[in-house]
Design a protein around this motif. Structure first.
Motif, PDB file in Angstrom:
ATOM      1  N   ASP A 101      42.952 -33.308   6.487  1.00 49.43           N
ATOM      2  CA  ASP A 101      44.295 -33.081   6.028  1.00 49.43           C
ATOM      3  C   ASP A 101      44.441 -31.902   5.265  1.00 49.43           C
ATOM      4  O   ASP A 101      45.719 -31.643   5.082  1.00 49.43           O
ATOM      5  CB  ASP A 101      44.914 -34.254   5.444  1.00 49.43           C
ATOM      6  CG  ASP A 101      43.974 -34.582   4.002  1.00 49.43           C
ATOM      7  OD1 ASP A 101      42.839 -34.009   3.916  1.00 49.43           O
ATOM      8  OD2 ASP A 101      44.270 -35.449   3.288  1.00 49.43           O
ATOM      9  N   ALA A 102      43.540 -31.294   5.021  1.00 44.22           N
ATOM     10  CA  ALA A 102      43.743 -29.868   4.264  1.00 44.22           C
ATOM     11  C   ALA A 102      43.788 -28.689   5.192  1.00 44.22           C
ATOM     12  O   ALA A 102      43.840 -27.464   4.842  1.00 44.22           O
ATOM     13  CB  ALA A 102      42.533 -29.704   3.132  1.00 44.22           C
ATOM     14  N   GLY A 103      43.810 -29.179   6.730  1.00 43.47           N
ATOM     15  CA  GLY A 103      43.796 -27.987   7.701  1.00 43.47           C
ATOM     16  C   GLY A 103      42.516 -27.301   7.906  1.00 43.47           C
ATOM     17  O   GLY A 103      42.475 -26.230   8.778  1.00 43.47           O
ATOM     18  N   LYS A 104      41.302 -27.953   7.836  1.00 44.08           N
ATOM     19  CA  LYS A 104      40.211 -27.502   8.204  1.00 44.08           C
ATOM     20  C   LYS A 104      39.698 -28.145   9.666  1.00 44.08           C
ATOM     21  O   LYS A 104      39.582 -29.254   9.793  1.00 44.08           O
ATOM     22  CB  LYS A 104      38.867 -27.489   7.069  1.00 44.08           C
ATOM     23  CG  LYS A 104      38.039 -26.825   7.363  1.00 44.08           C
ATOM     24  CD  LYS A 104      38.010 -25.400   7.408  1.00 44.08           C
ATOM     25  CE  LYS A 104      36.761 -24.452   7.720  1.00 44.08           C
ATOM     26  NZ  LYS A 104      37.012 -22.991   7.982  1.00 44.08           N
ATOM     27  N   THR A 105      39.223 -27.411  10.359  1.00 45.13           N
ATOM     28  CA  THR A 105      38.746 -27.691  11.857  1.00 45.13           C
ATOM     29  C   THR A 105      37.159 -27.878  11.646  1.00 45.13           C
ATOM     30  O   THR A 105      36.352 -27.198  11.174  1.00 45.13           O
ATOM     31  CB  THR A 105      39.084 -26.623  13.035  1.00 45.13           C
ATOM     32  OG1 THR A 105      40.214 -26.674  13.221  1.00 45.13           O
ATOM     33  CG2 THR A 105      38.239 -27.026  14.246  1.00 45.13           C
ATOM     34  N   LEU A 106      36.804 -29.079  12.016  1.00 44.60           N
ATOM     35  CA  LEU A 106      35.510 -29.478  11.798  1.00 44.60           C
ATOM     36  C   LEU A 106      34.838 -29.524  13.402  1.00 44.60           C
ATOM     37  O   LEU A 106      33.600 -29.197  13.349  1.00 44.60           O
ATOM     38  CB  LEU A 106      35.321 -31.018  11.560  1.00 44.60           C
ATOM     39  CG  LEU A 106      36.045 -31.389  10.021  1.00 44.60           C
ATOM     40  CD1 LEU A 106      35.515 -32.621   9.686  1.00 44.60           C
ATOM     41  CD2 LEU A 106      35.428 -30.438   8.954  1.00 44.60           C
ATOM     42  N   GLY A 107      35.392 -29.535  14.451  1.00 40.05           N
ATOM     43  CA  GLY A 107      34.696 -29.453  15.696  1.00 40.05           C
ATOM     44  C   GLY A 107      35.717 -30.486  16.782  1.00 40.05           C
ATOM     45  O   GLY A 107      36.785 -30.363  16.402  1.00 40.05           O
ATOM     46  N   GLU A 125      30.868 -38.533  17.931  1.00 37.60           N
ATOM     47  CA  GLU A 125      30.053 -37.433  18.072  1.00 37.60           C
ATOM     48  C   GLU A 125      30.824 -36.212  18.120  1.00 37.60           C
ATOM     49  O   GLU A 125      31.345 -36.122  19.022  1.00 37.60           O
ATOM     50  CB  GLU A 125      29.127 -37.655  19.258  1.00 37.60           C
ATOM     51  CG  GLU A 125      27.934 -36.620  19.041  1.00 37.60           C
ATOM     52  CD  GLU A 125      26.735 -36.779  19.963  1.00 37.60           C
ATOM     53  OE1 GLU A 125      26.297 -35.810  20.569  1.00 37.60           O
ATOM     54  OE2 GLU A 125      26.394 -38.026  20.312  1.00 37.60           O
ATOM     55  N   VAL A 126      30.501 -35.476  17.229  1.00 37.09           N
ATOM     56  CA  VAL A 126      31.439 -34.149  16.885  1.00 37.09           C
ATOM     57  C   VAL A 126      30.622 -32.832  16.993  1.00 37.09           C
ATOM     58  O   VAL A 126      29.470 -32.859  16.504  1.00 37.09           O
ATOM     59  CB  VAL A 126      32.257 -34.438  15.736  1.00 37.09           C
ATOM     60  CG1 VAL A 126      33.154 -32.849  15.667  1.00 37.09           C
ATOM     61  CG2 VAL A 126      32.990 -35.563  15.535  1.00 37.09           C
ATOM     62  N   SER A 127      31.014 -31.950  17.701  1.00 35.10           N
ATOM     63  CA  SER A 127      30.114 -30.710  18.094  1.00 35.10           C
ATOM     64  C   SER A 127      31.076 -29.689  17.448  1.00 35.10           C
ATOM     65  O   SER A 127      32.287 -29.536  17.771  1.00 35.10           O
ATOM     66  CB  SER A 127      29.839 -30.417  19.303  1.00 35.10           C
ATOM     67  OG  SER A 127      29.455 -29.010  19.352  1.00 35.10           O
ATOM     68  N   GLY A 128      30.519 -29.067  16.590  1.00 38.41           N
ATOM     69  CA  GLY A 128      31.066 -27.716  15.643  1.00 38.41           C
ATOM     70  C   GLY A 128      31.149 -26.401  16.459  1.00 38.41           C
ATOM     71  O   GLY A 128      31.351 -25.216  16.000  1.00 38.41           O
ATOM     72  N   GLY A 129      30.449 -26.312  17.655  1.00 40.74           N
ATOM     73  CA  GLY A 129      30.065 -25.159  18.301  1.00 40.74           C
ATOM     74  C   GLY A 129      31.217 -24.457  19.319  1.00 40.74           C
ATOM     75  O   GLY A 129      30.805 -23.315  19.364  1.00 40.74           O
ATOM     76  N   ARG A 130      31.953 -25.243  19.664  1.00 36.98           N
ATOM     77  CA  ARG A 130      33.009 -24.481  20.526  1.00 36.98           C
ATOM     78  C   ARG A 130      34.226 -23.962  19.681  1.00 36.98           C
ATOM     79  O   ARG A 130      34.886 -23.051  20.259  1.00 36.98           O
ATOM     80  CB  ARG A 130      33.601 -25.485  21.464  1.00 36.98           C
ATOM     81  CG  ARG A 130      32.434 -26.238  22.312  1.00 36.98           C
ATOM     82  CD  ARG A 130      32.905 -26.943  23.417  1.00 36.98           C
ATOM     83  NE  ARG A 130      31.956 -27.503  24.336  1.00 36.98           N
ATOM     84  CZ  ARG A 130      32.239 -28.250  25.166  1.00 36.98           C
ATOM     85  NH1 ARG A 130      33.418 -28.579  25.668  1.00 36.98           N
ATOM     86  NH2 ARG A 130      31.139 -28.706  26.137  1.00 36.98           N
ATOM     87  N   ILE A 131      34.323 -24.375  18.538  1.00 40.64           N
ATOM     88  CA  ILE A 131      35.373 -23.758  17.871  1.00 40.64           C
ATOM     89  C   ILE A 131      34.882 -23.118  16.556  1.00 40.64           C
ATOM     90  O   ILE A 131      33.912 -23.613  15.936  1.00 40.64           O
ATOM     91  CB  ILE A 131      36.472 -25.190  17.295  1.00 40.64           C
ATOM     92  CG1 ILE A 131      37.067 -25.629  18.527  1.00 40.64           C
ATOM     93  CG2 ILE A 131      37.379 -24.373  16.370  1.00 40.64           C
ATOM     94  CD1 ILE A 131      38.072 -26.767  18.211  1.00 40.64           C
ATOM     95  N   GLU A 132      35.604 -22.057  15.943  1.00 36.06           N
ATOM     96  CA  GLU A 132      35.097 -21.624  14.758  1.00 36.06           C
ATOM     97  C   GLU A 132      34.265 -22.547  13.904  1.00 36.06           C
ATOM     98  O   GLU A 132      35.159 -23.252  13.147  1.00 36.06           O
ATOM     99  CB  GLU A 132      36.421 -20.935  14.097  1.00 36.06           C
ATOM    100  CG  GLU A 132      35.964 -20.162  12.857  1.00 36.06           C
ATOM    101  CD  GLU A 132      37.231 -19.583  12.219  1.00 36.06           C
ATOM    102  OE1 GLU A 132      37.002 -19.032  11.071  1.00 36.06           O
ATOM    103  OE2 GLU A 132      38.131 -19.524  12.732  1.00 36.06           O
ATOM    104  N   GLY A 133      33.267 -22.755  13.920  1.00 31.57           N
ATOM    105  CA  GLY A 133      32.522 -24.069  13.408  1.00 31.57           C
ATOM    106  C   GLY A 133      32.481 -24.077  11.939  1.00 31.57           C
ATOM    107  O   GLY A 133      32.126 -23.222  11.014  1.00 31.57           O
TER     108      GLY A 133
END
Length: 219
Positions: A101-107, A125-133
């Motif tokens: 909710d603070a606007g940070k992408t986790l994946g 199951e979340v992956s942070g590899g495809r977005i600015e991780g």
């Protein structure tokens, strides 16, 4: 818990007729209840057209097959208006962006895990590899940490990051961000406490004053 991909690969059999109804073509998700609402049956099976099986009509989900009491448990979508509306919404869990909710992408959500008894989604199951991780590798996110389950994104509260910091998949940038956030909160608390009025000390009856005028002690 079963991975969603595992459910998609299972055939469906009717117990009364002993026939193959088909196999699961896709899962209909209810974002409000965070659960599977129904199974869409592949038309190449027992029926020639698209059929829907509401999840509450599923008898069991096993390692090798899904069972229903009879083939008529599968109906046309037109006969199930509530399910039909969910189909039109097209809520797809896999591929959703996970943000705070603070606007940070986790994946991105790569997979989700389901309680086969209730149909409830238990973990993502979340992956942070495809977005600015924010995370390196993958991590599991329990559904109780989710604030909003939307069409385009899953939102969690920033404060819940504390529960994820211990995860070994958290990279140094994320750890540094969390430590900075926590540090600022700690400093703010210290400042607030320092500005609070201090309580005056009271002396017990019969005791001497704790301080004297320095002038009175000089000879």
């Amino acid at each position: 818990m079963f991975a969603s991909r595992k459910i998609l690969s299972l055939p469906i059999f009717s117990l009364q007729e002993g026939q193959r109804v088909g196999h699961v073509r896709s899962l209909v998700i209810n974002p409000n209840t965070k659960s599977i609402a129904a199974l869409m049956v592949d038309p190449k099976g027992f029926f020639q057209d698209q059929r829907i099986i509401p999840f509450n009509r599923v008898s069991s989900i096993g390692e090798d097959a899904i069972t229903v009491t009879s083939g008529n448990q599968a109906e046309k979508a037109a006969n199930l208006p509530n399910i039909m509306s969910l189909i039109k919404e097209r809520t797809l869990v896999v591929g959703l962006r996970v943000v705070t909710d603070a606007g940070k992408t986790l994946g991105l959500v790569e997979e989700f895990y389901v309680d086969t008894e209730t149909g409830n989604i238990m973990e993502l199951e979340v992956s942070g590899g495809r977005i600015e991780g924010f995370f390196s590798g993958r991590f599991r996110l329990r559904v109780e940490n989710i604030m909003t389950f939307g069409k385009d994104a899953v939102v969690i509260r920033h404060e819940n990051l504390e529960k994820l910091v211990a995860n070994k998949g958290l990279n140094e940038n994320a750890r540094e961000l969390w430590q900075t956030t926590s540090g600022k909160a700690s400093k703010l608390k210290t400042r607030l406490v320092s500005h609070l009025p201090k309580k005056k000390s009271t002396n017990s009856p019969g005791t001497d004053s704790p301080s004297e005028d320095p002038q009175d002690t000089k000879e």
